[in-house]
Design an enzyme around this catalytic site. Structure first.
Site, PDB file in Angstrom:
ATOM      1  CG  ASN A   9      -3.082   5.563   1.306  1.00 35.34           C
ATOM      2  OD1 ASN A   9      -2.260   4.990   2.017  1.00 35.34           O
ATOM      3  ND2 ASN A   9      -2.969   6.834   0.942  1.00 35.34           N
ATOM      4  CD1 TRP A  10      -5.500   0.339   4.948  1.00 35.15           C
ATOM      5  CD2 TRP A  10      -4.098  -0.794   6.290  1.00 35.15           C
ATOM      6  NE1 TRP A  10      -5.923  -0.962   4.988  1.00 35.15           N
ATOM      7  CE2 TRP A  10      -5.082  -1.686   5.811  1.00 35.15           C
ATOM      8  CE3 TRP A  10      -3.113  -1.287   7.142  1.00 35.15           C
ATOM      9  CZ2 TRP A  10      -5.103  -3.041   6.164  1.00 35.15           C
ATOM     10  CZ3 TRP A  10      -3.126  -2.630   7.491  1.00 35.15           C
ATOM     11  CH2 TRP A  10      -4.120  -3.494   7.010  1.00 35.15           C
ATOM     12  CE  LYS A  11      -4.728   9.084   3.512  1.00 37.43           C
ATOM     13  NZ  LYS A  11      -5.113  10.474   3.356  1.00 37.43           N
ATOM     14  CG  HIS A  98      -0.969  10.129  -1.146  1.00 40.57           C
ATOM     15  ND1 HIS A  98      -1.184  11.226  -0.349  1.00 40.57           N
ATOM     16  CD2 HIS A  98      -2.133   9.454  -1.195  1.00 40.57           C
ATOM     17  CE1 HIS A  98      -2.445  11.199   0.078  1.00 40.57           C
ATOM     18  NE2 HIS A  98      -3.042  10.140  -0.421  1.00 40.57           N
ATOM     19  CD  GLU A 100      -1.972  12.226   3.061  1.00 35.49           C
ATOM     20  OE1 GLU A 100      -1.451  11.126   3.333  1.00 35.49           O
ATOM     21  OE2 GLU A 100      -3.205  12.421   3.107  1.00 35.49           O
ATOM     22  CD  GLU A 170      -5.646  10.052  -3.954  1.00 33.50           C
ATOM     23  OE1 GLU A 170      -6.477   9.354  -3.368  1.00 33.50           O
ATOM     24  OE2 GLU A 170      -4.527  10.310  -3.492  1.00 33.50           O
ATOM     25  N   GLY A 176      -9.284  13.711   2.672  1.00 31.75           N
ATOM     26  CA  GLY A 176      -9.424  13.764   4.122  1.00 31.75           C
ATOM     27  C   GLY A 176     -10.205  14.971   4.613  1.00 31.75           C
ATOM     28  CB  SER A 216     -13.912  12.936   0.975  1.00 32.45           C
ATOM     29  OG  SER A 216     -12.977  13.690   1.725  1.00 32.45           O
ATOM     30  N   GLY A 237      -8.902   6.506   1.384  1.00 32.87           N
ATOM     31  CA  GLY A 237      -8.105   6.728   2.590  1.00 32.87           C
ATOM     32  C   GLY A 237      -8.903   6.356   3.828  1.00 32.87           C
ATOM     33  N   GLY A 238      -9.478   7.371   4.478  1.00 37.16           N
ATOM     34  CA  GLY A 238     -10.175   7.182   5.756  1.00 37.16           C
ATOM     35  C   GLY A 238     -11.134   5.999   5.781  1.00 37.16           C
TER      36      GLY A 238
HETATM   37  C1  PEP Z   1      -6.109   9.308   0.038  1.00 39.70           C
HETATM   38  O1  PEP Z   1      -5.364   9.635   0.954  1.00 39.70           O
HETATM   39  O2  PEP Z   1      -5.627   8.772  -0.977  1.00 39.70           O
HETATM   40  C2  PEP Z   1      -7.532   9.578   0.174  1.00 39.70           C
HETATM   41  C3  PEP Z   1      -8.274   9.507  -0.888  1.00 39.70           C
HETATM   42  O3  PEP Z   1      -7.975   9.895   1.443  1.00 39.70           O
HETATM   43  P1  PEP Z   1      -9.488  10.108   1.918  1.00 39.70           P
HETATM   44  O4  PEP Z   1     -10.309   9.004   1.271  1.00 39.70           O
HETATM   45  O5  PEP Z   1      -9.438   9.981   3.395  1.00 39.70           O
HETATM   46  O6  PEP Z   1      -9.916  11.449   1.446  1.00 39.70           O
END
Ligand code: PEP
Length: 253
Positions: A9-11, A98, A100, A170, A176, A216, A237-238
């Site tokens: 997920n590039w966001k 998600h 966010e 999640e 994050g 994470s 994500g990251g």
């Molecule tokens: C996400 O936003 O779905 C996610 C899992 O982010 P991160 O891996 O950065 O915690």
């Protein structure tokens, strides 16, 4: 055998140039390193989708996802994107709910129910996100909270439609933050989700549902998390913004 999926997920990251470079790197690594037992999904910002779609054409196990989609079929909804538009450029998956989006854009379980229907009706597969805040985890009500998210947004579906949904658990406190759920915490929640699904749809359907972990996840902890018997991959994500890290996570199975 359940599908194994790792979705990036590039966001709201990457210019077009950066996004296409990242895609090319991932595609080359997936091909060169003969990764063929895991479905790799790239969830890019809307404007990248069409170009990324061209880059992954002909690559067997790399798929395209949007990060959101409007619940209406079409019409006067300025600035929104429909499921049919996503399908027309080759997307096969859509992330829905998600945390966010739930938090910053007030997406409710009811709205996500409508979006789930719209996405499925267009023949796309939702990657449905669920997960609890730290407050809920500390109050030890996380299982019932997550089960309620699933019940309110998904359990109106018939078994056939429900089987197309990918679930992403999640925990919000792990997204994050660098703070990952332990492999035991992840497995425990995934098992609870599968049991909840079995109670509604039966064990056979529950056994086939793909449940991803997100929060994470990185190359150093992915194999431990993915070792859980109810963990079928990750929503990343990251770490999905760096091709080497992302592919190393994919190779953690
Ligand atoms: C996400 O936003 O779905 C996610 C899992 O982010 P991160 O891996 O950065 O915690």
């Amino acid at each position: 055998m359940r599908e194994k999926i790792v979705a990036g997920n590039w966001k709201m990251n990457n210019t077009m140039e950066e996004g296409l470079k990242l895609t090319s790197e991932v595609v080359h690594m997936v091909e060169d390193e003969s990764i063929n037992q895991v479905k790799v999904i790239l969830a890019t910002p809307f404007i990248h989708l069409s170009n990324v779609s061209k880059l992954i054409q002909g690559v067997d196990n790399v798929y395209l996802a949007a990060q959101n989609c409007n619940e209406h079929k079409s019409g006067a909804y300025t600035g929104e994107i429909s499921a049919a538009m996503l399908k027309s450029i080759g997307a096969e998956f859509v992330i829905l709910g998600h945390s966010e989006r739930r938090e910053y854009f007030n997406e409710s379980n009811q709205l996500l129910k409508e979006r789930t229907d719209t996405v499925l009706n267009e023949g796309l597969r939702p990657i449905f996100c669920c997960g609890e805040s730290l407050e809920i985890r500390e109050a030890e009500t996380h299982e019932s909270f997550v089960c309620q998210q699933l019940t309110e947004s998904l359990f109106h579906l018939d078994a056939d439609s429900f089987s197309k949904v990918v679930i992403a658990y999640e925990p919000i406190w792990a997204i994050g933050t660098g703070k990952t759920a332990s492999s035991e915490q992840a497995q425990e929640m995934h098992a609870a989700i599968r049991t909840h699904i079995a109670q509604k749809y039966g064990q056979e359907v529950a056994n086939e549902i793909v449940i991803l972990y997100g929060g994470s996840c990185k190359p150093s902890n992915a194999s431990e998390i993915f070792a859980g018997k109810d963990v079928d991959g990750g929503l990343i994500g990251g770490a999905s913004l760096k091709s080497r890290d992302f592919v190393d996570i994919i190779k953690s199975f």
